[in-house]
Design a protein around this motif. Structure first.
Motif, PDB file in Angstrom:
ATOM      1  N   THR A  34       0.835  -1.201   0.000  1.00  0.00           N
ATOM      2  CA  THR A  34       0.000   0.000   0.000  1.00  0.00           C
ATOM      3  C   THR A  34       0.868   1.247   0.000  1.00  0.00           C
ATOM      4  OG1 THR A  34      -1.653  -1.185   1.319  1.00  0.00           O
ATOM      5  CG2 THR A  34      -1.888   1.198   1.188  1.00  0.00           C
ATOM      6  N   THR A  36       0.680   4.993   0.968  1.00  0.00           N
ATOM      7  CA  THR A  36      -0.139   5.947   1.731  1.00  0.00           C
ATOM      8  C   THR A  36       0.358   7.380   1.599  1.00  0.00           C
ATOM      9  OG1 THR A  36       1.205   5.568   3.715  1.00  0.00           O
ATOM     10  CG2 THR A  36      -0.761   4.191   3.447  1.00  0.00           C
ATOM     11  N   GLN A  43      -5.090   6.385  -0.114  1.00  0.00           N
ATOM     12  CA  GLN A  43      -4.091   5.325  -0.285  1.00  0.00           C
ATOM     13  C   GLN A  43      -4.443   4.486  -1.497  1.00  0.00           C
ATOM     14  OE1 GLN A  43      -4.353   2.470   3.135  1.00  0.00           O
ATOM     15  NE2 GLN A  43      -5.965   3.839   3.840  1.00  0.00           N
ATOM     16  N   HIS A  45      -3.068   0.805  -3.916  1.00  0.00           N
ATOM     17  CA  HIS A  45      -2.208  -0.377  -4.022  1.00  0.00           C
ATOM     18  C   HIS A  45      -1.497  -0.287  -5.375  1.00  0.00           C
ATOM     19  CE1 HIS A  45      -3.989  -1.980  -0.423  1.00  0.00           C
ATOM     20  NE2 HIS A  45      -5.195  -2.083  -0.968  1.00  0.00           N
ATOM     21  N   TYR A 220      -4.927   0.676   7.108  1.00  0.00           N
ATOM     22  CA  TYR A 220      -5.413  -0.460   6.325  1.00  0.00           C
ATOM     23  C   TYR A 220      -6.201  -1.462   7.175  1.00  0.00           C
ATOM     24  CZ  TYR A 220      -5.723  -4.598   3.497  1.00  0.00           C
ATOM     25  OH  TYR A 220      -6.215  -5.674   2.826  1.00  0.00           O
TER      26      TYR A 220
END
Length: 374
Positions: A34, A36, A43, A45, A220
């Motif tokens: 991830t 951020t 955020q 991926h 997360y």
């Protein structure tokens, strides 16, 4: 009706490249990679670094593609490799193509200049028209067309049969697969390349989903845990393409199937409370699903995620449930193809004889896909 089988998978995401890598990550059950910081407070991926030259050899082709198009072309090449079709020009000349796609990407510098100028323009309408006419290149409009991904796949990989592009968020991925399967099952066509791609690392789409209140901006959590804290989705960059063909066609060229695509059903409920749960029950009944494994496309959005969880407890009380968003993030148009790829991989590994893939769009569209042992 003919059996439809999956003979090739191409998959790239934050979890890596290739089906085996993704199945290993699914088994490990860790949190996905991830980012951020780049788009704080949002955020994403991010997709793993890829060696573009491996699937898109010409630098000129790479330069004229946006990120989502490069991801799609790359995954399509992986699928053709996996299906043993990459070097068969005659086969690819009659292979049909269906792409699930969103809109193209933006020229952020021009957008910023226009928005800034609008604040002080004496006549905003005239100013906007003048700037659009003078600042946006015709080639930019062409690059933004959704069917350019299909065109680039045809050019780069030589897949030159009939081509279709579907738009409509998550549902486009479901229907791209559904149409390909039905055409093969009915005997209209023998082989298809089907899939989608998504670039989550775009300020414009992050802004759009923020305006809808769809982002998860807290530390997360699994998609199943987010609804208790307000819910939300984390977008993921990636792409997935699949080679689908009739069982007889696959056998005639010695291609080994991963799994059989037994049925696909889609719906679009009005999204009243309870409608998603009802829709999933109806889709599973239509497919006569008795899954030993479930690959869920749940987003983490509040309301619909809890309804899907409740429906799955009824539909498949004993099945292991995996969420694609907990592995690769939410990849919108590519979500359903990615779920099918993972389900086919689990079946090929002998971990299930039947699997169900679900796709509940973040604000519209429901779908279910049944896979069985080939």
């Amino acid at each position: 009706m003919r059996d439809v089988v999956i003979t090739g998978v191409g998959l790239v995401s934050c979890a890596g490249e290739g089906l085996e890598t993704h199945l290993a990550a699914l088994a490990a059950a860790g949190a996905p990679n991830t980012d951020t910081a780049s788009f704080e407070p949002f955020q994403v991926h991010p997709v793993v670094p890829l060696e573009w030259d491996r699937q898109i050899p010409k630098k000129a082709d790479q330069r004229q593609m946006e990120a989502w198009q490069k991801l799609g072309c790359y995954a399509a090449g992986l699928a053709l490799d996996a299906a043993g079709a990459k070097e068969d020009a005659a086969l690819k000349s009659r292979m049909q193509l269906i792409v699930a796609a969103g809109g193209g990407e933006r020229d952020y510098a021009v957008d910023g200049q226009i928005l800034t100028g609008l604040r002080t323009a004496e006549n905003p309408g005239v100013f906007l028209n003048e700037r659009l006419m003078s600042d946006l290149r015709p080639t930019l409009f062409l690059a933004q067309l959704s069917n350019l991904l299909a065109g680039n796949i045809s050019i780069v990989h030589g897949v030159t049969g009939a081509s279709r592009t579907f738009m409509g968020e998550e549902s486009s991925g479901v229907d791209a697969l559904r149409i390909a399967r039905e055409r093969i099952a009915s005997g209209q066509d023998d082989i298809f390349l089907v899939g989608g791609a998504y670039n989550a690392e775009r300020p414009d789409v992050l802004l759009i989903y923020e305006m809808g209140g769809f982002h998860w901006k807290k530390p997360y959590r699994s998609v199943w845990e987010r609804p208790a804290e307000g819910g939300g989705m984390i977008l993921g960059s990636g792409a997935c393409f699949l080679v689908l063909e009739s069982r007889e066609h696959a056998a005639s060229r010695g291609a080994k199937p991963l799994a059989s695509l037994a049925g696909i059903a889609s719906d679009r409920s009005r999204r009243q409370p309870g409608s998603v749960e009802k829709a999933l029950h109806g889709l599973a009944q239509q497919l006569r699903a008795r899954p030993e494994a479930v690959i869920s496309g749940a987003t983490g959005v509040q309301g619909i995620t809890e309804e899907e969880r409740a429906a799955l407890k009824d539909i498949a009380p004993e099945a292991a449930v995996h969420a694609t968003a907990d592995l690769i993030g939410h990849t919108i148009e590519a979500q359903a193809p990615a779920g099918v790829a993972l389900a086919a991989g689990l079946i090929a590994q002998g971990k299930a004889a039947e699997a169900l893939v679900t796709s509940v769009g973040h604000w519209r569209g429901e779908g279910a896909i049944r896979l069985t042992k080939a």
